[in-house]
Structure formats: structure tokens, C-alpha cells
Design a protein around this motif. Structure first.
Motif, short mmCIF file in Angstrom:
data_model
loop_
_atom_site.label_atom_id
_atom_site.label_comp_id
_atom_site.label_asym_id
_atom_site.label_seq_id
_atom_site.Cartn_x
_atom_site.Cartn_y
_atom_site.Cartn_z
N THR A 1 0.82 -1.22 0.00
CA THR A 1 0.00 0.00 0.00
C THR A 1 0.85 1.26 0.00
OG1 THR A 1 -1.82 -1.11 1.14
CG2 THR A 1 -1.77 1.29 1.28
N ILE A 2 1.93 1.27 0.79
CA ILE A 2 2.74 2.49 0.90
C ILE A 2 3.98 2.46 0.01
CG2 ILE A 2 1.93 3.00 3.23
CD1 ILE A 2 4.49 1.85 4.36
N GLY A 3 4.13 1.39 -0.80
CA GLY A 3 5.21 1.34 -1.77
C GLY A 3 6.56 0.96 -1.21
N TYR A 4 6.56 0.22 -0.09
CA TYR A 4 7.83 -0.20 0.52
C TYR A 4 8.26 -1.59 0.09
CZ TYR A 4 8.16 3.70 3.87
OH TYR A 4 8.31 4.93 4.46
N ASP A 5 7.52 -2.24 -0.80
CA ASP A 5 7.85 -3.61 -1.19
C ASP A 5 8.90 -3.59 -2.30
OD1 ASP A 5 5.95 -2.42 -2.86
OD2 ASP A 5 5.16 -4.35 -3.53
N VAL A 6 10.09 -3.09 -1.97
CA VAL A 6 11.15 -2.94 -2.97
C VAL A 6 12.09 -4.15 -3.01
CG1 VAL A 6 11.10 -0.43 -2.87
CG2 VAL A 6 12.65 -1.70 -1.35
N GLY A 7 11.93 -5.07 -2.09
CA GLY A 7 12.74 -6.29 -2.09
C GLY A 7 14.20 -6.04 -1.78
N PHE A 8 14.49 -5.70 -0.54
CA PHE A 8 15.88 -5.44 -0.17
C PHE A 8 16.72 -6.71 -0.34
CE2 PHE A 8 13.94 -1.91 2.30
CZ PHE A 8 14.61 -0.89 1.66
N GLN A 9 17.89 -6.54 -0.95
CA GLN A 9 18.76 -7.66 -1.29
C GLN A 9 20.03 -7.72 -0.44
OE1 GLN A 9 17.99 -9.84 -4.18
NE2 GLN A 9 16.06 -8.88 -3.62
N GLN B 1 25.34 1.30 7.24
CA GLN B 1 24.09 2.04 7.38
C GLN B 1 23.25 2.04 6.11
OE1 GLN B 1 27.23 3.13 7.54
NE2 GLN B 1 27.42 5.32 7.13
N TYR B 2 23.63 1.22 5.15
CA TYR B 2 22.97 1.25 3.84
C TYR B 2 22.26 -0.07 3.52
CZ TYR B 2 26.30 5.09 3.50
OH TYR B 2 27.04 6.23 3.76
N LEU B 3 21.14 0.07 2.81
CA LEU B 3 20.39 -1.06 2.28
C LEU B 3 20.32 -0.92 0.75
CD1 LEU B 3 17.45 -1.00 4.84
CD2 LEU B 3 19.05 -2.90 4.56
N PHE B 4 20.22 -2.05 0.05
CA PHE B 4 20.17 -2.04 -1.40
C PHE B 4 18.99 -2.89 -1.85
CE2 PHE B 4 24.45 -1.27 -0.01
CZ PHE B 4 24.92 -0.27 -0.85
N ASP B 5 18.15 -2.32 -2.73
CA ASP B 5 16.96 -3.05 -3.18
C ASP B 5 17.26 -3.91 -4.40
OD1 ASP B 5 16.86 -1.44 -5.46
OD2 ASP B 5 15.23 -0.18 -4.71
N ARG B 6 16.23 -4.56 -4.91
CA ARG B 6 16.42 -5.51 -6.02
C ARG B 6 16.88 -4.83 -7.30
NH1 ARG B 6 10.57 -5.84 -5.49
NH2 ARG B 6 10.83 -7.81 -4.36
N GLU B 7 16.72 -3.51 -7.38
CA GLU B 7 17.22 -2.77 -8.54
C GLU B 7 18.62 -2.21 -8.31
OE1 GLU B 7 15.50 -2.85 -11.26
OE2 GLU B 7 13.85 -3.90 -10.26
N GLY B 8 19.17 -2.43 -7.12
CA GLY B 8 20.50 -1.95 -6.81
C GLY B 8 20.52 -0.55 -6.21
N ALA B 9 19.36 0.07 -6.02
CA ALA B 9 19.31 1.41 -5.43
C ALA B 9 19.74 1.37 -3.97
CB ALA B 9 17.90 1.98 -5.55
N ARG B 10 20.48 2.39 -3.55
CA ARG B 10 21.00 2.47 -2.18
C ARG B 10 20.10 3.34 -1.31
NH1 ARG B 10 26.39 5.50 0.02
NH2 ARG B 10 25.23 7.23 -0.90
#
Length: 463
Positions: A37-45, A50-59
């Protein structure tokens, strides 16, 4: 014997695309719905520091840090090496009819930082340390009652929930533990009235409340300790979130120069890898619980002193000391707080920035201008505290910053980043907040379009 492929990291990669469907089917479907609903389902990989990276590689910059668990950052190499060293050593873990060498070492290191304490009890979580503290206080004093503060959060197991002042968490789970009563935070008069019965075993308090990031008045904690001494009540400092450098001191209570009877630690002590909780107390209290050989196991926790958890705790303390993370928390926290406070004159919706170290609350409130007031009132009538989602969602989607509202119905966004953040990260935070807050003052605008969507969702839920 031939085993199937047990490369769990490979399993992660193979099944990552199914994470939402698996959770919907087997775990918490409502959490999946919230994220979508809020668009947080980015699939962190991946997570590093202090950094997280999603399935698209965004930091992303993580200002949530797993509710404060990742104080030293995610996947610290020293932490990983410490845990691997235990696994490679074939140590005699959890013999039970023996005492743990690593637990002794971690106890020693913790007490070096809190020299007025003598004993440590290890558990598996913060909530377990709260449960232990309730038992210890009642046994040591022979009294039944426990006093806690309004807006407190001490955990969700039954004893801890009985000391958590939030109907959203408590509703539907009663009756809770008897003998637990609430007093207003920062109200010494109400506290004295409660303690004067001389039936209160303990007063438990977060030095800085996690829900709302509420700070005590200058005299509240010292005054509360004096009242506890006067009426024979034990003082328990819940430092599960505030402890271990979070506020720019090893313990938050150091800001007010007090020495409680019990201190509760967890979260950061785990290093983010192996859950662990620690209750620190005085020998006079500890010896009343474990007072005879036949009571040597009167309270315990099967996995409480496991070697992996003890190694994680030892490594955490060494990393914090070597990298001066407590000092970094004080410095970077002051920079962020000042940068955000300087924005208050520019934005009528921004009301206050408060906190210590890297535990900060950014509070929003009703505007004065008619156009903004109308939009604010629509959100509030749909769901109290909904406005903060108009800040956290674009912070996440557009600025790649992960943060969270500080509690149900709250107008405060809590910042709880790893203590490893840099000067560049503080600039990222300040610039991002300025951009998003500025956009929230544009009516009509993209943020208020998001607000309409959130209102529609809230109305559908209540229908």
C-alpha cells in the motif's frame, strides 16, 4: 549421507521473488498489504553498514536500523569473524551443567562500563529482560506492584505488555498482569503518591521514551530515584533502545548522573546477528533471587548464555570502543538535530526536533494557514497521525531514506540510524527532509495527492 543443497544464500536468491507470496500464505499477510500500500515492497537484497540495497540496486540510508538493533551497522566484518570463530571452534556450548566462559567475559566487559553494578543475567531479548526484572523486583522486595509511565513501551510478552501504555498493542490480550499501574511521565508528584503506599516493588522507566522520543525534565529521573530510595522501591532503567551509545553516552542515564538498581540492555548488544538481552543489577538484589544452591536455577533462559550470542555481545562492545561509535553518535546526532531545528522557522508544519545523540524525534503539528489547515484536518479526521506518512513515504520513495513514525497515532518521526553514519549521511538526511517538508507545504501538490490515497484507504478499512 548426501544432503540437499543447504547454501541458504543461494536459497535467498532463488526464492526472493516469492517473498511476498510466502508471507501472505504462511506468515503475516497484513504486513505484506501494508508494504504494498505504501510502496515499501522494494525487495531489499543487501545490507552494508548504514545502507540497504533493493532488487534494482538502489542504495537507501537506513534510519530505522531494525528498531535500533544495527547500532554498529549491518554485516560488520569484525562481528562476522567473531561469530565464525565460535562456529569453527567446536566449543562446548550450552552444556547447562557447567558455566560459560564467554558469558563471563561479556559480563566483565559490560560491568567495566557500569562499575556500580555487580551482576549480569542474560536472556534472549529485551522483553525477556523486562520479564526477569519484574520477577527480580518482586522477589527482592517482597512486594507486588510495578509502576510504569504513560506512553511507555517495554515489550509485547505478557509482563512487558502489562507495562506498555498503548491500547493498540494491549487491546484483545487482557487480562494482563495484576499489580501494574501507570503514572504520567515527568510527574514526580504522581509518582510519589503511587510509591507512598510502600507496596511498590519497582518503578520502570525508559530514560528517553521510544514512543514519541519524549525526554525527561531535568529533575525527573534524579527525583524519581530519590523517591524510590525514600519508599524502598527499586529503580529499573529500561535502556533496551537508549543504551550502548545510542544517545551519545554509553547509557542514556549518564546524561542525568543517576545510578539505578537494574539496567536492561538488548537490541544493539546483538550486533544484529544473534539475539541477546542483559539485566545488570547489584549483588544485594541478585543474591536475594539466587540465595541458596537449590535455587541456583530458580530463573533462567535456555539459550540465554549461548556462545554465539555472547560472542556477538563481546564483538559489539569491542567495535564500539575501537571505532569510537559513542562519540560519533554524539557528534552526528548534534549535527542532524541542529540542521533540522534550523528549518522550523521556514515550515509551519514542523514543530519540534528533540532527542540526544542518534535518537531523534521530528514532530509535526497543525498549521496556521487556512489552506494547509483544511488538508491537515481531513487527514486527522481519517486517522490520527496520518500526516507523518506524507513525510515518511516520499522520504523513502524519492529520497531513499528509510524511517518510521514513532508510534501509533503519533505526529513524530523517529530517527534511529546506525551509529556509523558519516558527515555525508547527515547532509543526505538534512537535504532530504528539507525537500520533502517543503513539498508538504504545497497545496495542491503530489504529497497531498498521496494524502488523499491514504485517506481513502483509511476510510475503506473503517467501513
Amino acid at each position: 549421507m548426501v544432503y540437499p543443497n543447504l547454501d541458504v544464500s543461494e536459497m535467498f536468491v532463488e526464492r526472493e521473488a516469492q517473498r511476498s507470496s510466502m508471507h501472505t500464505r504462511h506468515l503475516n499477510e497484513q504486513m505484506v498489504r501494508v508494504l504494498k500500500t505504501i510502496g515499501y515492497d522494494v525487495g531489499f537484497q543487501k545490507g552494508t553498514g548504514q545502507y540497504l540495497f533493493d532488487r534494482e540496486g538502489a542504495r537507501y540510508l537506513d534510519l530505522l536500523s531494525g528498531f535500533g538493533v544495527f547500532a554498529i551497522g549491518r554485516n560488520h566484518p569484525v562481528m562476522r569473524d567473531a561469530i565464525k570463530s565460535v562456529l569453527d571452534a567446536d566449543l562446548p556450548n550450552l552444556v547447562q551443567m557447567d558455566v560459560s566462559t564467554l558469558a563471563g567475559i561479556l559480563s566483565e566487559k559490560l560491568l567495566e562500563n557500569v562499575p556500580y553494578m555487580d551482576k549480569v543475567f542474560f536472556a534472549n531479548s529485551g522483553a525477556e529482560t523486562v520479564e526477569a526484572a519484574i520477577k527480580f523486583a518482586r522477589n527482592a522486595t517482597g512486594r507486588n506492584e510495578i509502576i510504569y509511565c504513560d506512553h511507555a513501551y517495554h515489550g509485547l510478552t505478557y509482563g512487558a505488555l502489562s507495562l506498555t501504555d498503548d491500547t493498540n498493542f494491549r487491546s484483545g490480550f487482557g487480562p494482563l498482569l495484576q499489580g501494574c499501574s501507570v503514572v504520567p511521565f515527568n510527574d514526580l508528584e504522581a509518582l510519589e503518591k503511587a510509591l507512598s503506599s510502600k507496596q511498590v516493588a519497582a518503578f520502570i522507566v525508559e530514560p528517553i521514551q521510544g514512543k514519541g522520543v519524549n525526554l525527561p525534565s531535568d529533575d525527573f529521573l534524579s527525583g524519581a530515584l530519590a523517591l524510590c530510595r525514600k519508599y524502598g522501591t527499586l529503580f529499573i532503567a529500561d535502556e533496551i533502545q537508549t543504551g550502548l551509545g545510542r544517545t551519545g553516552k554509553f547509557l542514556a542515564i549518564e546524561h542525568w548522573n543517576i545510578e539505578p538498581d537494574m539496567i536492561l540492555l538488548a537490541k544493539a548488544l546483538s550486533g544484529g546477528h544473534v539475539p541477546v538481552g542483559a539485566l545488570l543489577t547489584r549483588k544485594s538484589i541478585f543474591d536475594k533471587i539466587f540465595n541458596r544452591m537449590d535455587r541456583s536455577l530458580v530463573h533462567g533462559s535456555t539459550f540465554g548464555k549461548n556462545d554465539l550470542a555472547m560472542a556477538a555481545g563481546i564483538a559489539t562492545l569491542e567495535i564500539m570502543k575501537h571505532e569510537k561509535l559513542v562519540e560519533n553518535a554524539a557528534k552526528r546526532g548534534a549535527e542532524i538535530r541542529l540542521a533540522l531545528q534550523n528549518m522550523i522557522p521556514d515550515f509551519e508544519l514542523l514543530k519540534e526536533v528533540r532527542g540526544k545523540g542518534l535518537m531523534l524525534g521530528v514532530e509535526f503539528g497543525p498549521p496556521k494557514s487556512l489552506r494547509l489547515k483544511a488538508s491537515w484536518n481531513i487527514l486527522e479526521s481519517a486517522n490520527k497521525g496520518l500526516f507523518c506518512q506524507l513525510i515518511t513515504v516520499p522520504l523513502f520513495k524519492d529520497q531513499k531514506i528509510l524511517t518510521q513514525v514513532s508510534g501509533h497515532g503519533s505526529h513524530t518521526i523517529k530517527l534511529l540510524p546506525p551509529l556509523t553514519i558519516t558527515e555525508d549521511d547527515t547532509k543526505w538526511i538534512a537535504d532530504s527532509f528539507r525537500t520533502v517538508i517543503a513539498d508538504s507545504h504545497k497545496v495542491p501538490g503530489a504529497i497531498w495527492s498521496l494524502g488523499k490515497t491514504l485517506v481513502d484507504n483509511a476510510v475503506r478499512k473503517s467501513a
